[in-house]
Design a protein around this motif. Structure first.
Motif, PDB file in Angstrom:
ATOM      1  N   ALA A  58       2.470  10.747  -5.931  1.00 12.84           N
ATOM      2  CA  ALA A  58       3.649  11.587  -6.156  1.00 12.84           C
ATOM      3  C   ALA A  58       4.006  12.363  -4.885  1.00 12.84           C
ATOM      4  CB  ALA A  58       3.399  12.548  -7.320  1.00 12.84           C
ATOM      5  N   LYS A  59       2.964  12.736  -4.122  1.00 10.60           N
ATOM      6  CA  LYS A  59       3.194  13.485  -2.880  1.00 10.60           C
ATOM      7  C   LYS A  59       3.766  12.585  -1.791  1.00 10.60           C
ATOM      8  CE  LYS A  59      -0.989  15.615  -3.124  1.00 10.60           C
ATOM      9  NZ  LYS A  59      -2.232  15.951  -2.445  1.00 10.60           N
ATOM     10  N   LYS A  60       3.361  11.304  -1.800  1.00  8.10           N
ATOM     11  CA  LYS A  60       3.758  10.377  -0.742  1.00  8.10           C
ATOM     12  C   LYS A  60       4.659   9.307  -1.377  1.00  8.10           C
ATOM     13  CE  LYS A  60      -0.569  11.462   1.398  1.00  8.10           C
ATOM     14  NZ  LYS A  60      -2.003  11.303   1.264  1.00  8.10           N
ATOM     15  N   ASN A  61       5.242   8.501  -0.553  1.00  9.22           N
ATOM     16  CA  ASN A  61       6.104   7.441  -1.084  1.00  9.22           C
ATOM     17  C   ASN A  61       5.265   6.173  -1.304  1.00  9.22           C
ATOM     18  OD1 ASN A  61       8.402   6.005  -1.829  1.00  9.22           O
ATOM     19  ND2 ASN A  61       8.955   5.520   0.288  1.00  9.22           N
ATOM     20  N   TRP A  62       4.248   6.309  -2.198  1.00  5.67           N
ATOM     21  CA  TRP A  62       3.300   5.222  -2.436  1.00  5.67           C
ATOM     22  C   TRP A  62       3.460   4.646  -3.835  1.00  5.67           C
ATOM     23  CZ3 TRP A  62      -2.126   7.175  -0.367  1.00  5.67           C
ATOM     24  CH2 TRP A  62      -2.030   7.369   1.022  1.00  5.67           C
ATOM     25  N   GLU A  63       3.197   3.370  -3.970  1.00  3.90           N
ATOM     26  CA  GLU A  63       3.251   2.694  -5.279  1.00  3.90           C
ATOM     27  C   GLU A  63       1.857   2.710  -5.912  1.00  3.90           C
ATOM     28  OE1 GLU A  63       5.662   1.727  -6.973  1.00  3.90           O
ATOM     29  OE2 GLU A  63       5.144  -0.005  -8.213  1.00  3.90           O
ATOM     30  N   VAL A  64       1.780   3.170  -7.171  1.00  6.56           N
ATOM     31  CA  VAL A  64       0.502   3.114  -7.895  1.00  6.56           C
ATOM     32  C   VAL A  64       0.301   1.688  -8.404  1.00  6.56           C
ATOM     33  CG1 VAL A  64      -0.811   3.945  -9.868  1.00  6.56           C
ATOM     34  CG2 VAL A  64       0.673   5.523  -8.602  1.00  6.56           C
ATOM     35  N   LEU A  65      -0.716   1.024  -7.870  1.00  4.91           N
ATOM     36  CA  LEU A  65      -0.985  -0.339  -8.338  1.00  4.91           C
ATOM     37  C   LEU A  65      -2.350  -0.418  -9.016  1.00  4.91           C
ATOM     38  CD1 LEU A  65       0.481  -3.105  -6.003  1.00  4.91           C
ATOM     39  CD2 LEU A  65       0.562  -2.899  -8.483  1.00  4.91           C
ATOM     40  N   ILE A  66      -2.410   0.214 -10.182  1.00  2.00           N
ATOM     41  CA  ILE A  66      -3.586   0.068 -11.051  1.00  2.00           C
ATOM     42  C   ILE A  66      -3.170  -0.954 -12.091  1.00  2.00           C
ATOM     43  CG2 ILE A  66      -5.118   1.218 -12.706  1.00  2.00           C
ATOM     44  CD1 ILE A  66      -4.514   3.854 -11.220  1.00  2.00           C
ATOM     45  N   THR A  67      -4.040  -1.947 -12.339  1.00  2.00           N
ATOM     46  CA  THR A  67      -3.600  -3.096 -13.140  1.00  2.00           C
ATOM     47  C   THR A  67      -3.671  -2.801 -14.644  1.00  2.00           C
ATOM     48  OG1 THR A  67      -5.816  -4.042 -12.973  1.00  2.00           O
ATOM     49  CG2 THR A  67      -4.202  -4.755 -11.343  1.00  2.00           C
ATOM     50  N   ALA A  68      -2.833  -1.850 -15.061  1.00  2.00           N
ATOM     51  CA  ALA A  68      -2.721  -1.503 -16.482  1.00  2.00           C
ATOM     52  C   ALA A  68      -1.284  -1.079 -16.755  1.00  2.00           C
ATOM     53  CB  ALA A  68      -3.673  -0.351 -16.821  1.00  2.00           C
ATOM     54  N   PHE A  69      -0.812  -1.384 -17.969  1.00  2.00           N
ATOM     55  CA  PHE A  69       0.565  -1.029 -18.344  1.00  2.00           C
ATOM     56  C   PHE A  69       0.790   0.472 -18.261  1.00  2.00           C
ATOM     57  CE2 PHE A  69       0.482  -5.306 -19.882  1.00  2.00           C
ATOM     58  CZ  PHE A  69       1.793  -5.731 -19.770  1.00  2.00           C
TER      59      PHE A  69
END
Ligand SMILES: *Cc1c(COP(=O)(O)O)cnc(C)c1O
Length: 370
Positions: free
Chosen positions: A151-162
Motif C-alpha cells: 500500500a505504501k509503494k506501487n507494488w502488486e501483491v502476488l500471494i496465490t490466493a483469491f
C-alpha cells in the motif's frame, strides 16, 4: 495471426490486458493422461491425471504467475511482493524476470532447499521468516506486512490466493477450461484437488462455473464433485467441513508435506462454500499415505510428482473406502499439482531402498568377450 501462447487463449475470461503486457513462458495446455495400472487396480476404468507438473517451472502456479505478473504490468506496478512455500516463488520469479519487474519474496523458515534454489536462480529478493509455515499467528503477521508494504509503494501483491489477488487466481480456472475441452466438452464426474490455502480448489470450481453454455452456477457444478484433500497434520478446512462450519477451524501445522503447510488458509471459506453446497467432499490423509502414493505413481505410471500432488490420489483411495466412487466408469481426474524433482530430500528417501549404483567396465558385465 500467431496463436495465443499459454493461458492467453482464454484471455476473454480475464480482465482486458494489452497484448504487449501478456507474459507467457508456455504455461498451461498440460497433458491429461489416463491411468494404465493404478485406476484398474482400484476398480476405476477412467482415472486420469492432469499433469500440472509439466508447466515451465514445474507446478500449476505458473498459470497464476503468468496472469498476475501481466496484470501488474498492465497496472503500471513497479514490483511484485508475496510469500511462498516454494512453488509460487519459482513461478512468479520466472515470469517477473521475463517482465523485467523486481520481485520481493518472503518464504517459510523451513522451505524445501531445492524450491528455494530454483526461485533464487531467477534473481528475486528473498527473505526467510522465522516460524512461517508452522504458526498460524506468524502467517497472519506476514500477510499483514505485505498488505501494508504494498500500500505504501506501487507494488502488486502476488500471494496465490483469491483473498489477496483474485485476478491472478483466474489463471487457475484455465485448468477447468482445458479439462472441459480435453474430455470432449464435458466436465469430469469428480476432481481430486490437493488443498493448502484453498486457492487451487477455488480456482477450479470457479472455472467450471464460468464455462460457457446455459444453466445456473449450481447446474454447471452439480454434475462435478470437487474433492478437497488435505494432510491430516494441516487440515483446518476439511475439519471445519466435518463439523458443518462455514470458516476453517484454527490450529498450527504438523504436516511434513511441502506446499500444504498452510494453517491459516486464505481461501478456506470459499472451499467450505463449495463443500457445504454439496458440490464435493473432503478427506484428510496421513503423510505416510501421501508418500506411498507418490512412490506408486512413479513406479506404476511413470509420473514423478511432488508429495503435495500425490495427495489427490490418496484422496481417491479414501473415497473408494468410503463408498463414494461406486460407478467404475466414472470420469475421475487427479490434479497432479507439481513435479517430483522439486524436493531433493524426498527424492533421496524414494531411492534409499535401491541398491547402490556401482561402476563397472563393459568387459566385466558382458556375458563373454569373444
Ligand atoms: C500451492 C500448491 C498446492 C496447494 O494449493 P493451495 O492453493 O494453497 O491450496 C498444492 N500442490 C502444489 C504442488 C502447490 O504448489
Amino acid at each position: 495471426m500467431m496463436k495465443e501462447e499459454g493461458i492467453w487463449k482464454y484471455a476473454s475470461y480475464f480482465p482486458a490486458i494489452d497484448q504487449q503486457n501478456r507474459i507467457s513462458i508456455g504455461e498451461g495446455n498440460t497433458p491429461l493422461i489416463r491411468s494404465r495400472r493404478i485406476g484398474p487396480e482400484l476398480g476405476l476404468n477412467n482415472l486420469y491425471f492432469k499433469l500440472e507438473s509439466a508447466n515451465p517451472t514445474g507446478s500449476y502456479k505458473d498459470r497464476i504467475a503468468a496472469l498476475g505478473v501481466s496484470w501488474a504490468l498492465e497496472q503500471g506496478k513497479e514490483a511484485c511482493i508475496g510469500t511462498t512455500s516454494g512453488n509460487a516463488g519459482a513461478a512468479i520469479a520466472a515470469y517477473a524476470a521475463k517482465a523485467g519487474l523486481p520481485y520481493h519474496l518472503l518464504v517459510l523458515e523451513h522451505i524445501v532447499e531445492e524450491k528455494l534454489q530454483q526461485a533464487l536462480v531467477y534473481g528475486p529478493d528473498i527473505k526467510k521468516i522465522q516460524g512461517f509455515g508452522e504458526y498460524e499467528q506468524v502467517g497472519n503477521q506476514v500477510f499483514e506486512y505485505i498488505i501494508n508494504e504494498s500500500a505504501k509503494k506501487n507494488w502488486e501483491v502476488l500471494i496465490t490466493a483469491f483473498q489477496f489477488n483474485p485476478i491472478a487466481m483466474l489463471g487457475v480456472s484455465t485448468i477447468s477450461f482445458e479439462l472441459w475441452h480435453q474430455l470432449g466438452n464435458r466436465a469430469p464426474d469428480a476432481i481430486f484437488v490437493p488443498v493448502g490455502g484453498g486457492g487451487l480448489f477455488t480456482g477450479i470450481s470457479l472455472g467450471f462455473e464460468q464455462l460457457s453454455g446455459g444453466g445456473t452456477r449450481e447446474d454447471k457444478l452439480r454434475s462435478t464433485s470437487i474433492v478437497a484433500v488435505q494432510s491430516e497434520g494441516c487440515a483446518n478446512i476439511v475439519k471445519a467441513w466435518r463439523e458443518g462450519l462455514a470458516v476453517p477451524v484454527s490450529g498450527d501445522s504438523a504436516s511434513q508435506i511441502s506446499g500444504l503447510q498452510v494453517p491459516n488458509p486464505p481461501d478456506g471459506k470459499q472451499v467450505l462454500d463449495v463443500l457445504n453446497r454439496g458440490n464435493g467432499w473432503g478427506h484428510t490423509v496421513h503423510d505416510q499415505d501421501v508418500w506411498r502414493w507418490q512412490e506408486t505413481l512413479a513406479v506404476q505410471e511413470g509420473i514423478f510428482c511432488e508429495a503435495a500432488a500425490a495427495i489427490s490420489l490418496a484422496g481417491v483411495e479414501q473415497s473408494i473406502q468410503e463408498g463414494r466412487l461406486d460407478d467404475p466408469d466414472q470420469m475421475i481426474v487427479c490434479i497432479i499439482s507439481g513435479a517430483g524433482w522439486k524436493d531433493g530430500s524426498r527424492m533421496r528417501e524414494l531411492t534409499k531402498k535401491n541398491p547402490e549404483v556401482g561402476i563397472y567396465t563393459i568387459e566385466s558385465i558382458a556375458d563373454s568377450v569373444k
